[in-house]
Design an enzyme around this catalytic site. Structure first.
Site, PDB file in Angstrom:
ATOM      1  N   CYS A   1      37.419 -31.446  35.392  1.00 40.02           N
ATOM      2  CA  CYS A   1      36.394 -31.141  36.619  1.00 40.02           C
ATOM      3  C   CYS A   1      36.995 -29.925  36.325  1.00 40.02           C
ATOM      4  O   CYS A   1      38.219 -29.466  36.272  1.00 40.02           O
ATOM      5  CB  CYS A   1      36.446 -32.729  37.545  1.00 40.02           C
TER       6      CYS A   1
ATOM      7  N   HIS B   1      43.110 -34.705  36.006  1.00 37.87           N
ATOM      8  CA  HIS B   1      42.115 -34.383  37.222  1.00 37.87           C
ATOM      9  C   HIS B   1      42.336 -32.653  37.292  1.00 37.87           C
ATOM     10  O   HIS B   1      42.922 -31.517  36.292  1.00 37.87           O
ATOM     11  CB  HIS B   1      42.893 -34.831  38.279  1.00 37.87           C
TER      12      HIS B   1
END
Length: 396
Positions: free
Chosen positions: A258, A201
């Site tokens: 991301c 992440h």
């Protein structure tokens, strides 16, 4: 919750994505160096896979089948002549395909790293949390095999951090990731090739250095314990693995997360304008930051899965029911199919493949089920200095 993914939009708070099932944004549901030691080709007695071992090796563990066997390559004299790296006294990634010490009873902290290639590969699954990622372990194995097979990294020079590791020092906690990044660049010298790969992440948060970000947000990566220990910011990564790079040292970072466009805070971004790629200054126009964020003469290059304002996909579209990071999977396939590809060619093919997904999504029922939203991500190249991406061959 902020579902906008445009790079130009400025968000004062940490931007969490709209509910989606295929992104690597948090809260989605799925989602010294001395001269190189001598090397010799070796065939595993268990699975018969061929790989390189240094001539100093007395024992090995195969990274493919995990079998352990003795090697006749090592000798006391070869150890003296091989120039084993003296600066690697930290715990090395012996599990999952690494060199074993000369004695099976030796502590794993007695490292056998050698040569001028070194890599840290990190994949974070986040356990059984609701924002667990499915593809990071596959990404790690994919990248490890790519380094071994295509770029001839010695097995013992690759440190792997995943939640599957038995050694507590190789779990991708914040401390272990920071320790590994320090190991990666420790005593680096001219002609060293270093690689940092992260699959997990990524988020953004308000900048902690006023004026050092164009959008006012620092990019971060999330260790497995980030809810307790916090995230690792782009400023921290820059200070640890970018600023120490000496003349002649090259670092490649590949970040499949991301908001990863400027995770290393490098000075130049490669943007496509009117059909051609051009380097653009990444320094905010009114920034008071000095050049202290740059290297000590070396070169840092980062390939990011998407721009700072975008999300990165986790998908099972290409490998049966096995999840992979979209960019990691495409990147590894492109490199394997085109071993002499340039940086420009790599960027073009990545964008072309993602464009093909866009075009086929609406006519392909399988892709409709796999990609529940449009894949709005543009792989990103940044660097500490400009170079000709049209002629420079991609090499790690």
């Amino acid at each position: 919750m902020n579902g906008k993914h445009k790079t130009g939009s400025r968000r004062k708070n940490v931007p969490f994505p709209a509910n989606t099932s295929t992104t690597r944004c948090l809260f989605s549901s799925k989602m010294n160096s001395s001269k190189r030691a001598g090397e010799a080709k070796f065939t595993c007695s268990g699975c018969e896979r061929k790989f390189l071992l240094p001539t100093i090796t007395n024992a090995y563990r195969c990274y493919k089948c995990d079998s352990v066997a003795n090697s006749t390559l090592g000798s006391e004299q070869s150890r003296k002549d091989s120039g084993v790296c003296k600066h690697d006294q930290l715990n090395n990634a012996y599990p999952n395909g690494a060199l074993l010490p000369p004695s099976a009873s030796c502590s794993l902290s007695l490292s056998m790293t050698m040569g001028n290639k070194r890599a840290v590969i990190c994949g974070v699954t986040y356990g059984k949390r609701k924002f667990k990622l499915e593809g990071t372990i596959n990404d790690v194995n994919n990248m490890k095999n790519l380094l071994l097979d295509n770029f001839k990294f010695p097995i013992g020079c690759i440190r792997v951090l995943t939640e599957e590791q038995k050694d507590p020092n190789l779990i991708p906690t914040k401390k272990n990731i920071l320790d590994s990044l320090n190991w990666l660049v420790k005593d680096c010298q001219s002609e060293d090739s270093l690689v940092f790969y992260f699959s997990g992440h990524g988020l953004q948060q308000p900048e902690d250095r006023k004026g050092d970000e164009i959008d006012g947000l620092d990019e971060t990566i999330c260790p497995v314990d980030f809810l307790r220990e916090g995230m690792i910011t782009d400023n921290e990564i820059n200070s640890i693995i970018v600023q120490p790079l000496k003349q002649g040292v090259t670092l490649h970072a590949i970040i499949d997360a991301c908001h990863s466009g400027t995770t290393l805070d490098l000075l130049y971004l490669c943007k496509k304008e009117k059909g051609s790629w051009k380097w653009k200054d990444n320094k905010p126009p009114h920034s008071k930051e000095t050049m202290t964020t740059q290297t000590n003469g070396g070169l840092a290059i980062c390939l990011s899965a998407c721009e700072d304002g975008q999300m990165a996909a986790d998908t099972a579209a290409f490998d049966g029911n096995r999840f992979n990071g979209l960019v990691t999977y495409l990147f590894s396939q492109i490199i394997r199919d085109n071993p002499e590809i340039t940086y420009g060619g790599l960027l073009e093919k990545l964008h072309q493949e993602i464009g093909n997904i866009h075009q086929s999504k609406f006519s392909n029922s399988i892709l409709k089920r796999i990609f529940h939203r449009k894949i709005d991500q543009d792989p990103h190249l940044s660097s500490s200095e400009k170079f000709d991406i049209a002629t420079r061959i991609f090499k790690l």
